[in-house]
Motif scaffolding. Structure first.
Motif, short mmCIF file in Angstrom:
data_model
loop_
_atom_site.label_atom_id
_atom_site.label_comp_id
_atom_site.label_asym_id
_atom_site.label_seq_id
_atom_site.Cartn_x
_atom_site.Cartn_y
_atom_site.Cartn_z
N LEU A 35 57.72 30.02 6.62
CA LEU A 35 58.99 29.54 6.08
C LEU A 35 58.79 28.36 5.13
O LEU A 35 59.39 28.32 4.06
CB LEU A 35 59.94 29.14 7.21
CG LEU A 35 60.59 30.29 7.96
CD1 LEU A 35 61.39 29.77 9.14
CD2 LEU A 35 61.46 31.10 7.03
N THR A 37 56.00 27.49 3.44
CA THR A 37 55.26 27.89 2.25
C THR A 37 56.12 28.76 1.33
O THR A 37 56.17 28.53 0.12
CB THR A 37 53.98 28.64 2.65
OG1 THR A 37 53.20 27.79 3.51
CG2 THR A 37 53.15 29.00 1.44
N LEU A 38 56.79 29.75 1.88
CA LEU A 38 57.60 30.64 1.05
C LEU A 38 58.81 29.93 0.46
O LEU A 38 59.23 30.24 -0.66
CB LEU A 38 58.02 31.87 1.84
CG LEU A 38 56.87 32.81 2.22
CD1 LEU A 38 57.37 33.92 3.14
CD2 LEU A 38 56.20 33.38 0.98
N SER A 39 59.35 28.95 1.17
CA SER A 39 60.46 28.17 0.61
C SER A 39 59.99 27.31 -0.55
O SER A 39 60.66 27.20 -1.57
CB SER A 39 61.08 27.28 1.69
OG SER A 39 61.71 28.06 2.66
N LYS A 40 58.83 26.71 -0.40
CA LYS A 40 58.30 25.87 -1.47
C LYS A 40 57.89 26.70 -2.68
O LYS A 40 57.93 26.22 -3.81
CB LYS A 40 57.14 25.04 -0.98
CG LYS A 40 57.59 23.89 -0.10
CD LYS A 40 56.45 22.93 0.11
CE LYS A 40 56.96 21.67 0.70
NZ LYS A 40 57.30 20.67 -0.28
N TYR A 43 60.38 31.80 -2.92
CA TYR A 43 60.77 33.12 -2.42
C TYR A 43 61.97 33.03 -1.49
O TYR A 43 62.74 33.98 -1.38
CB TYR A 43 59.60 33.79 -1.71
CG TYR A 43 58.50 34.22 -2.65
CD1 TYR A 43 58.69 35.25 -3.55
CD2 TYR A 43 57.28 33.56 -2.64
CE1 TYR A 43 57.69 35.64 -4.41
CE2 TYR A 43 56.27 33.94 -3.51
CZ TYR A 43 56.48 34.97 -4.38
OH TYR A 43 55.49 35.34 -5.24
N PHE A 44 62.08 31.93 -0.75
CA PHE A 44 63.22 31.68 0.13
C PHE A 44 63.97 30.47 -0.39
O PHE A 44 63.40 29.64 -1.09
CB PHE A 44 62.78 31.38 1.56
CG PHE A 44 62.25 32.57 2.33
CD1 PHE A 44 62.40 33.86 1.89
CD2 PHE A 44 61.60 32.37 3.54
CE1 PHE A 44 61.92 34.93 2.60
CE2 PHE A 44 61.11 33.44 4.26
CZ PHE A 44 61.28 34.71 3.80
N SER A 45 65.21 30.36 -0.02
CA SER A 45 66.02 29.20 -0.36
C SER A 45 65.47 27.96 0.36
O SER A 45 64.85 28.07 1.42
CB SER A 45 67.46 29.45 0.04
OG SER A 45 68.21 28.28 -0.04
N LYS A 46 65.73 26.80 -0.22
CA LYS A 46 65.30 25.54 0.42
C LYS A 46 66.04 25.30 1.73
O LYS A 46 65.63 24.46 2.53
CB LYS A 46 65.53 24.35 -0.52
CG LYS A 46 64.75 24.42 -1.80
CD LYS A 46 63.30 24.09 -1.57
CE LYS A 46 62.58 24.05 -2.91
NZ LYS A 46 61.18 23.95 -2.77
N LYS A 47 67.10 26.05 1.98
CA LYS A 47 67.85 25.92 3.23
C LYS A 47 67.03 26.37 4.43
O LYS A 47 67.36 26.04 5.56
CB LYS A 47 69.14 26.75 3.16
CG LYS A 47 70.12 26.25 2.14
CD LYS A 47 71.32 27.16 2.05
CE LYS A 47 72.25 26.71 0.93
NZ LYS A 47 73.38 27.62 0.77
N TRP A 48 65.96 27.13 4.21
CA TRP A 48 65.12 27.62 5.30
C TRP A 48 64.14 26.57 5.81
O TRP A 48 63.57 26.73 6.89
CB TRP A 48 64.35 28.86 4.85
CG TRP A 48 65.21 30.08 4.76
CD1 TRP A 48 65.86 30.54 3.66
CD2 TRP A 48 65.54 30.96 5.82
NE1 TRP A 48 66.57 31.67 3.97
CE2 TRP A 48 66.38 31.95 5.29
CE3 TRP A 48 65.21 31.02 7.17
CZ2 TRP A 48 66.89 32.98 6.06
CZ3 TRP A 48 65.72 32.05 7.93
CH2 TRP A 48 66.54 33.02 7.38
N GLY A 52 62.17 26.04 9.46
CA GLY A 52 60.71 25.96 9.60
C GLY A 52 60.28 24.78 10.45
O GLY A 52 59.40 24.90 11.31
#
Length: 117
Positions: A35, A37-40, A43-48, A52
């Motif tokens: 969560l 890594t993918l948010s940064k 790929y995912f919103s920063k809300k995730w 994480g």
């Protein structure tokens, strides 16, 4: 003279809880790293990101609980908790190193593309 190591015995009724919590340590650890890594990476919103961090907290709690259930000594429990604090920063360090490497080894900017034309 033979040296005998005396280890605490784990009760049979604790086998399943130890197994499950050890599995949760792995699951929450992968969830945390993925969560963050993918948010940064976008790929995912920063809300995730807070979710994480929740996974990291759950992983840390489960690891501490496992160390209590298997009757680890105080030193081992402290080492595990220091390791968990270090693990908190690993995805951030990984992302930072990737972005810095991209900046260093991929120096093509709009100005250099215009100069090539």
């Amino acid at each position: 003279m033979e040296t005998v190591a005396i280890r605490p015995e784990i009760a049979l009724d604790l086998f399943l809880p130890i197994f499950l919590e050890s599995s949760f340590v792995l699951i929450f650890g992968v969830g945390y790293a993925a969560l963050i890594t993918l948010s940064k990476m976008g790929y995912f919103s920063k809300k995730w990101i807070p979710i994480g961090y929740l996974f990291w907290a759950l992983q840390t709690y489960c690891l501490y609980d496992v160390s209590v259930m298997i009757q680890s000594n105080e030193f081992t429990s402290k080492v595990l908790m220091v390791t968990m604090v270090a693990y908190l920063f690993i995805p951030h360090l990984y992302f930072y190193l990737i972005t810095e490497a991209d900046k260093r080894y991929n120096p093509i900017t709009d100005k250099s593309i215009e100069q090539q034309k």
